[in-house]
Design a protein around this motif. Structure first.
Motif, PDB file in Angstrom:
ATOM      1  N   SER A 242       0.841  -1.200   0.000  1.00 33.91           N
ATOM      2  CA  SER A 242       0.000   0.000   0.000  1.00 33.91           C
ATOM      3  C   SER A 242       0.878   1.253   0.000  1.00 33.91           C
ATOM      4  O   SER A 242       1.821   1.367   0.786  1.00 33.91           O
ATOM      5  CB  SER A 242      -0.907  -0.002   1.235  1.00 33.91           C
ATOM      6  OG  SER A 242      -1.668   1.177   1.293  1.00 33.91           O
ATOM      7  N   ASN A 244       0.751   5.734  -0.563  1.00 33.59           N
ATOM      8  CA  ASN A 244      -0.038   6.950  -0.695  1.00 33.59           C
ATOM      9  C   ASN A 244       0.549   7.901  -1.726  1.00 33.59           C
ATOM     10  O   ASN A 244      -0.106   8.848  -2.143  1.00 33.59           O
ATOM     11  CB  ASN A 244      -0.147   7.676   0.656  1.00 33.59           C
ATOM     12  CG  ASN A 244      -0.946   6.875   1.669  1.00 33.59           C
ATOM     13  OD1 ASN A 244      -1.955   6.281   1.325  1.00 33.59           O
ATOM     14  ND2 ASN A 244      -0.479   6.865   2.914  1.00 33.59           N
ATOM     15  N   GLU A 269      -6.615   2.378 -10.145  1.00 35.47           N
ATOM     16  CA  GLU A 269      -5.436   2.317  -9.272  1.00 35.47           C
ATOM     17  C   GLU A 269      -4.169   2.639 -10.061  1.00 35.47           C
ATOM     18  O   GLU A 269      -3.273   3.309  -9.550  1.00 35.47           O
ATOM     19  CB  GLU A 269      -5.321   0.937  -8.629  1.00 35.47           C
ATOM     20  CG  GLU A 269      -4.223   0.821  -7.576  1.00 35.47           C
ATOM     21  CD  GLU A 269      -4.443   1.705  -6.349  1.00 35.47           C
ATOM     22  OE1 GLU A 269      -3.462   1.938  -5.604  1.00 35.47           O
ATOM     23  OE2 GLU A 269      -5.586   2.148  -6.120  1.00 35.47           O
TER      24      GLU A 269
END
Length: 307
Positions: A242, A244, A269
């Motif tokens: 993951s 950011n 994504e």
């Protein structure tokens, strides 16, 4: 069709092995094939091949997929040197090919390995090309070390969970269960291994690909990939870390039109993490685009370099 069922259909490179009497048997899946071991916390020194070009442009660096090796891209590398004049590197990931083994097999660790290699070679920037697992490593490198990446090519993978392909554990199990006599010719050892793989690996092209990892050392046969580490980290390999942040540089996602690894569900994504990304598909190509359509693959990369 399963993940590895769309693989390059090539034979194993020949390694001459003398035929001796009184063969012994060994468990190939758990044999002690001698390879450099690395500590779990530090980068490993990756093995690589260099194809030198005469041009001064940014070099290309190729990262292979799961169960692959740097040799997967040798013919592609040679063609790109001839057509672009750029230096090209093909790299063995940790726990693959001739690179050191480590109990850790995460994308963060593999990205650090690549950073370490580029520093060793004094390569300040590269065009990074990664296929499948190597594509995820390339994406993580771009997202965490963007200053190292001039351009990014991600081959038939996306920053999403690769959850629809479940045959990998059976491949690992099959490889771990192989037993082969020692001190026999490589051709015989390869036939023995393929016969034993057949019960869990039905597709011949998959078996041929897995058998590229069968190596001989001092009369004994072993798998050069670290099956224990791959098995322990398989869920991680199928997922994606993951993040950011984003990578703003030029990016090409190159998919096979006959492959399921990049779907329209992945587009949001991709565009979120790689806002400058272009998504293209090569007709009649499976997951192994560079094997199915090498000329189209090379042309796509060259066009991207000039875009």
């Amino acid at each position: 069709m399963s993940a590895l069922c769309r693989l390059i259909k090539r034979g194993v490179s020949s390694v001459r092995t003398p035929c001796r009497l009184f063969p012994r048997r060994q468990d190939v899946g758990r044999s002690a094939y001698t390879i450099r071991a690395a500590s779990s916390s530090s980068p490993v020194s990756l093995t690589y091949d260099v194809f030198d070009g005469k041009g001064e442009s940014t070099p290309l660096v190729f990262l292979h997929g799961l169960f692959g090796s740097k040799s997967n891209f040798h013919s592609i590398a040679k063609s790109l040197v001839q057509r672009t004049g750029r230096k090209v590197l093909t790299v063995d990931a940790r726990n693959h090919g001739n690179s050191p083994h480590s109990p850790v097999l995460t994308y963060e660790a593999m990205a650090e390995d690549l950073k370490h290699l580029l520093a060793q070679l004094r390569i300040e920037k590269c065009v990074l090309v990664g296929h499948s697992m190597g594509g995820k490593t390339a994406m993580v490198t771009a997202l965490t070390q963007s200053s190292l990446i001039d351009r990014l090519v991600v081959v038939d993978i996306s920053p999403a969970q690769t959850s629809t392909f479940t045959d990998f554990r059976s491949y690992i199990q099959a490889m771990q269960e192989v037993t082969i006599s020692s001190d026999i010719p490589r051709s015989t050892a390869r036939r023995m291994a393929e016969d034993q793989l057949r019960s869990l690996v039905e597709n011949r092209s998959v078996r041929q690909f897995l058998l590229t990892n069968l190596v001989e050392q001092n009369g004994h046969y072993a798998w050069r990939v670290n099956l224990e580490a791959i098995s322990a980290h398989l869920d991680h390999i199928m997922s994606f870390p993951s993040f950011n942040n984003t990578y703003e540089g030029p990016t090409l996602f190159l998919g096979g039109a006959s492959s399921d690894y990049i779907s329209s569900d992945d587009y949001p994504e991709i565009q979120k993490r790689f806002p400058a990304a272009d998504i293209q598909f090569i007709p009649d190509a499976s997951h192994w685009i560079h094997a199915d359509k090498p000329l189209d693959f090379i042309s796509s990369i060259i066009s991207f370099l000039h875009s």
